[in-house]
Design an enzyme around this catalytic site. Structure first.
Site, PDB file in Angstrom:
ATOM      1  N   ARG A 152       0.843  -1.188   0.000  1.00 59.25           N
ATOM      2  CA  ARG A 152       0.000   0.000   0.000  1.00 59.25           C
ATOM      3  C   ARG A 152       0.888   1.251   0.000  1.00 59.25           C
ATOM      4  NH1 ARG A 152      -2.121  -3.504   3.975  1.00 59.25           N
ATOM      5  NH2 ARG A 152      -4.218  -4.309   3.496  1.00 59.25           N
ATOM      6  N   LYS A 176      -2.235  -2.429   7.906  1.00 53.21           N
ATOM      7  CA  LYS A 176      -3.403  -1.955   8.652  1.00 53.21           C
ATOM      8  C   LYS A 176      -3.475  -2.629  10.011  1.00 53.21           C
ATOM      9  CE  LYS A 176      -6.341  -0.707   4.721  1.00 53.21           C
ATOM     10  NZ  LYS A 176      -7.621  -0.935   4.035  1.00 53.21           N
ATOM     11  N   HIS A 244      -2.642   3.367  -6.395  1.00 52.98           N
ATOM     12  CA  HIS A 244      -3.175   2.166  -5.747  1.00 52.98           C
ATOM     13  C   HIS A 244      -3.407   1.048  -6.757  1.00 52.98           C
ATOM     14  CE1 HIS A 244      -4.834   0.050  -2.331  1.00 52.98           C
ATOM     15  NE2 HIS A 244      -5.932  -0.225  -3.013  1.00 52.98           N
ATOM     16  N   ARG A 247      -0.920  -1.765  -6.846  1.00 52.23           N
ATOM     17  CA  ARG A 247      -1.162  -2.882  -5.911  1.00 52.23           C
ATOM     18  C   ARG A 247      -2.090  -3.904  -6.558  1.00 52.23           C
ATOM     19  NH1 ARG A 247      -1.548  -4.555  -0.493  1.00 52.23           N
ATOM     20  NH2 ARG A 247      -3.624  -5.054   0.289  1.00 52.23           N
ATOM     21  N   HIS A 270      -4.200  -8.954   3.486  1.00 50.96           N
ATOM     22  CA  HIS A 270      -5.657  -8.916   3.624  1.00 50.96           C
ATOM     23  C   HIS A 270      -6.083  -9.702   4.862  1.00 50.96           C
ATOM     24  CE1 HIS A 270      -6.160  -8.262  -0.984  1.00 50.96           C
ATOM     25  NE2 HIS A 270      -6.043  -7.116  -0.338  1.00 50.96           N
TER      26      HIS A 270
END
Length: 317
Positions: A152, A176, A244, A247, A270
């Site tokens: 990212r 994240k 993006h 990615r 993910h």
């Protein structure tokens, strides 16, 4: 209790206990303040215990008809309302006996397939960077890392020198939720990172790996600007193309190359496999387009066969 006070308590909960990202925090705050402002402007209840599902639906109708928000935007605001009122109902100190957001249905949105670059476009982009960039070693290292690791933008802009191991050929990303993951690097990517390391000259003490022309940490906005400029110079730019999409391109190319879906999930970072599965639709779409070339189902071929059949029928008649 007044909604403003409730919102302040909820934001503290998100920040301190949940530890959400600054982006998520800002989205919740924006959505819920918009809801409270809507209630104020329409003389609707300002006490959390007096809010009903009808008030929530009025707000959603306002978003759709007056503000003309997209389905995706409204879906996000429904999620914000649900989280907010779930918190208030669970805490039992805000006077809410029945959660008004519970009956709200999930807003259906159309799933759009991510826009990607072709393999040829990727190769062309990387090869041309070194001809058109004013800082070729750095920019080539940035974009080969994007296209090889599928990271990212936030992960790349915050990448530390200690997170790259050129000898062992891997990079450690902080994704994240502050989750770390290790992604293997190709020899070509390691070579590019190594060449950039040789010329990297920080103007201030910093461990941030990628620097701007002044020797300071390169910002996300700076990387986006560089990508748009290079995309235009190398001729790969198209409407809607953003950084993006690199990615998406990486993950799709991995799947096309035969990589396992679970492995791609780990590489991408993910949390849910369903997020990764969207890339299977892209591959299936490619397969469908190839199947259209089948002579039995090709319209032009079928029309030709049909015409020959008609001519033969007329001649035999």
């Amino acid at each position: 209790m007044e909604l403003e006070k409730c919102l302040n308590d909820f934001l503290i909960y998100l920040d301190v206990e949940k530890g959400v990202s600054p982006h998520t925090f800002a989205a919740y705050r924006l959505d819920l303040r918009q809801f409270i402002l809507f209630l104020q402007e329409n003389n609707l209840p300002q006490n959390a215990a007096e809010v009903t599902v009808q008030h929530l639906r009025q707000f959603l109708m306002y978003l759709k008809k007056t503000r003309q928000n997209s389905a995706a935007s409204i879906k996000r605001k429904v999620a914000s309302l649900r989280s907010f009122f779930l918190f208030l109902h669970r805490e039992e100190t805000y006077g809410i006996v029945k959660n008004p957001a519970l009956p709200l249905l999930t807003i259906k949105t159309e799933k759009k397939l991510p826009q990607i670059l072709t393999l040829e476009e990727c190769r062309h982009f990387l090869s041309e960077i070194q001809k058109v960039s004013s800082t070729p070693a750095r920019d080539y290292a940035i974009f080969i890392l994007f296209l090889q690791s599928g990271c990212r933008l936030q992960e790349l802009s915050s990448l530390q020198t200690t997170s790259i191991n050129i000898q062992e050929q891997y990079v450690r990303f902080l994704g994240k939720g502050s989750k770390e993951r290790i992604v293997p690097l190709s020899p070509e990517t390691c070579q590019a990172l190594g060449k950039y390391t040789e010329i990297r000259k920080p103007a201030i003490p910093t461990d941030t790996f990628f620097l701007n022309l002044k020797g300071n940490p390169l910002s996300k906005r700076g990387i986006q600007f560089i990508f748009k400029e290079l995309a235009e110079k190398t001729g790969i730019y198209k409407p809607g193309l953003s950084i993006h999409k690199l990615r998406h391109t990486c993950l799709t190319l991995l799947l096309r190359g035969g990589a396992d879906l679970r492995a791609i999930q780990e590489i991408a970072g993910h949390a849910d496999i369903s997020t990764t599965q969207v890339y299977t639709h892209i591959v299936q779409d490619d397969i469908r387009k190839q199947m259209e070339k089948h002579p039995l189902f090709n319209k032009d071929h079928y029309s030709c066969i049909k015409q020959i059949f008609i001519c033969q029928t007329i001649e035999s008649g």
